[in-house]
Design an enzyme around this catalytic site. Structure first.
Site, PDB file in Angstrom:
ATOM      1  N   PRO A   1      -4.584  -0.071  19.094  1.00  0.00           N
ATOM      2  CA  PRO A   1      -4.351  -0.551  17.722  1.00  0.00           C
ATOM      3  C   PRO A   1      -4.415   0.520  16.637  1.00  0.00           C
ATOM      4  O   PRO A   1      -4.094   0.241  15.483  1.00  0.00           O
ATOM      5  CB  PRO A   1      -5.479  -1.573  17.513  1.00  0.00           C
TER       6      PRO A   1
ATOM      7  N   HIS B   1       0.849  -1.191   0.000  1.00  0.00           N
ATOM      8  CA  HIS B   1       0.000   0.000   0.000  1.00  0.00           C
ATOM      9  C   HIS B   1       0.884   1.241   0.000  1.00  0.00           C
ATOM     10  O   HIS B   1       1.829   1.327   0.764  1.00  0.00           O
ATOM     11  CB  HIS B   1      -0.899   0.035   1.240  1.00  0.00           C
TER      12      HIS B   1
ATOM     13  N   LYS C   1       0.808  -0.465  15.458  1.00  0.00           N
ATOM     14  CA  LYS C   1       2.225  -0.531  15.820  1.00  0.00           C
ATOM     15  C   LYS C   1       2.644  -1.780  16.600  1.00  0.00           C
ATOM     16  O   LYS C   1       3.839  -2.086  16.675  1.00  0.00           O
ATOM     17  CB  LYS C   1       2.598   0.707  16.659  1.00  0.00           C
TER      18      LYS C   1
ATOM     19  N   TYR D   1       3.787   6.289  10.486  1.00  0.00           N
ATOM     20  CA  TYR D   1       3.033   5.115  10.026  1.00  0.00           C
ATOM     21  C   TYR D   1       3.945   4.120   9.290  1.00  0.00           C
ATOM     22  O   TYR D   1       3.846   2.916   9.500  1.00  0.00           O
ATOM     23  CB  TYR D   1       1.861   5.559   9.138  1.00  0.00           C
TER      24      TYR D   1
ATOM     25  N   TYR E   1      -9.366   5.034   7.458  1.00  0.00           N
ATOM     26  CA  TYR E   1      -9.586   5.420   8.852  1.00  0.00           C
ATOM     27  C   TYR E   1     -10.665   6.499   8.814  1.00  0.00           C
ATOM     28  O   TYR E   1     -10.397   7.615   8.345  1.00  0.00           O
ATOM     29  CB  TYR E   1      -8.306   5.977   9.471  1.00  0.00           C
TER      30      TYR E   1
HETATM   31  C1  PHB Z   1      -6.096  -4.684  10.983  1.00  0.00           C
HETATM   32  O1  PHB Z   1      -6.040  -4.903   9.769  1.00  0.00           O
HETATM   33  O2  PHB Z   1      -6.484  -5.542  11.777  1.00  0.00           O
HETATM   34  C2  PHB Z   1      -5.698  -3.341  11.465  1.00  0.00           C
HETATM   35  C3  PHB Z   1      -5.186  -2.414  10.583  1.00  0.00           C
HETATM   36  C4  PHB Z   1      -4.816  -1.158  11.027  1.00  0.00           C
HETATM   37  C5  PHB Z   1      -4.946  -0.850  12.368  1.00  0.00           C
HETATM   38  C6  PHB Z   1      -5.436  -1.771  13.254  1.00  0.00           C
HETATM   39  C7  PHB Z   1      -5.819  -3.015  12.812  1.00  0.00           C
HETATM   40  O3  PHB Z   1      -4.591   0.392  12.782  1.00  0.00           O
END
Ligand code: PHB
Length: 400
Positions: free
Chosen positions: A293, A76, A297, A383, A203
């Site tokens: 989450p 990505h 990280k 990130y 997000y």
């Molecule tokens: C996930 O794909 O489970 C996932 C992705 C990004 C995050 C948290 C969980 O910030």
């Protein structure tokens, strides 16, 4: 009693990577794992975040365990921020010259196990580590229980606890302090047989709460909803979840529902244990620190810890140099607190807050981010892991 060099408690990403790297240097490490191999590799309760920082992907590739990750993972360039019914794409490659790699943690654990056993590495599944003796001697000793219930001992030169957030072994660090933050949110997560909402992660911030649209593959979605920590899974039937996901995405993309394979509730917490080592005993990964989450990280930090400890142990075994071992806590806390900071920043940027003043500040922060390439650069560099895994890639020799 059997003597080995390094005894590792826990066959998660950190423990397995460390064992694998040490083995390539001729250092004998044995991994003790309480669960069965089948449980680790297939239990739906272990479906964890699937975002690998640029540096994490490179570390795994160099360690020689990246074949399937590179074939099946998804590269990505960035992420989407969803708000006010729009999608804003943050292109990390343009902002900081690096991207991320999406590949489930459980697949990664399968790969690490397969590669490590394939070169003769030792993982003792269904062997539960139960005690640590002689901690402050040159030979700390791991006491374990076999699947048949017999007690065995491994006399080690170093012992490493990598036994996850519910670690029973971190208690052996004397005089430890725990720095903790409880966030007033939980995440309701689903895994669904449905194509992801977009080709990259979204997000989404909405007055009703945050939502995340992630994926495991082009046909498996992993989505999350911010909920109150007091809510129960029973209150969230399938239909309500899809409705809420749709609402919070605000028409910015289309989601196609599909059969649910898993549903879970995760409270949001952060904590860091200090110190993270004592004498010849070390703690790695979730056993020593947990992040919420939102910044994805956790797994990446675990790999950082393994790289740092690997370097320190190599210096000890190859050059007789112990100073990097003595600095383990200090070195690890640097990347851990950077990730705690970023995770805090992302979490408080994206989750709807109860306090009306703070909620308005949050919306202002989001608008500022949308207009400021400098702030976008801060998000991007964190990130993709410029301050975490990217710093450690060069510690890992390239495997042919
Ligand atoms: C996930 O794909 O489970 C996932 C992705 C990004 C995050 C948290 C969980 O910030």
């Amino acid at each position: 009693m059997r003597r080995i060099q390094v005894g590792i408690v826990g066959a998660g990403p950190a423990g397995l990577l460390l064992a694998h790297l040490l083995r390539q240097e001729g250092v004998e490490a044995v991994v003790l794992e309480a669960k069965s191999r089948e449980y680790l590799e297939t239990s739906p309760h272990r479906i964890r975040a699937g975002v690998l920082e640029h540096g994490a992907k490179e570390i795994l590739r160099r360690a020689g365990v990246g074949d399937r990750m590179l074939a099946r993972g998804l590269g990505h360039k960035g992420i989407y921020l969803g708000f006010d019914g729009q999608l804003l794409h943050l292109d990390f490659e343009t902002l900081v010259g690096k991207g991320i790699w999406v590949y489930g943690q459980q697949y990664l654990v399968q790969d690490l196990i397969r590669h490590h056993l394939g070169v003769g590495g030792e993982v003792l599944f269904e062997h539960e580590a139960v005690d640590l003796e002689d901690l402050h001697t040159p030979n700390p000793t791991l006491v374990y229980r076999t699947p048949e219930g017999r007690i065995g001992r491994l006399r080690c030169e170093f012992v490493v606890a990598a036994d996850g957030s519910h670690s029973s072994f971190r208690r052996f660090i004397p005089g430890q302090r725990v720095h903790e933050k409880v966030y007033p949110f939980a995440w309701l997560g689903i895994l669904a047989e449905a194509p992801p909402a977009a080709e990259e992660l979204i997000y989404a911030s909405h007055p009703q709460g945050f939502a995340l649209f992630s994926m495991r593959s082009p046909s498996l979605s992993r989505n999350y909803l911010q909920v109150d920590p007091r809510e129960r899974l029973e209150d969230w039937p399938e239909e309500r979840i899809w409705e809420e996901l749709n609402l919070r995405l605000g028409g910015a993309a289309e989601i196609r529902p599909g059969p649910l394979l898993e549903k879970s509730l995760t409270p949001m917490r952060a904590w860091v244990v200090e110190p993270l080592h004592s004498g010849r005993f070390f703690v790695m990964g979730d056993a020593g620190h947990v992040v919420p989450p939102t910044g994805a990280k956790g797994l990446n930090l675990a790999l950082c810890d393994a790289a740092v400890l690997y370097r320190a142990m190599c210096a000890f075994y190859k050059e007789g140099e112990a100073h990097l071992l003595d600095r383990y806590t200090q070195d690890v806390l640097r990347h851990v607190w950077q990730a705690e900071l970023f995770s805090y920043w992302m979490t408080t940027l994206l989750h709807t807050l109860r306090d009306p003043f703070e909620e308005r500040l949050r919306v202002a922060k989001l608008r500022h981010l949308a207009e400021s390439p400098l702030l976008q650069g801060f998000l991007a560099e964190n990130y993709v892991g410029l301050h975490t895994t990217v710093r450690y890639v060069d510690l890992i020799p390239v495997q042919p």
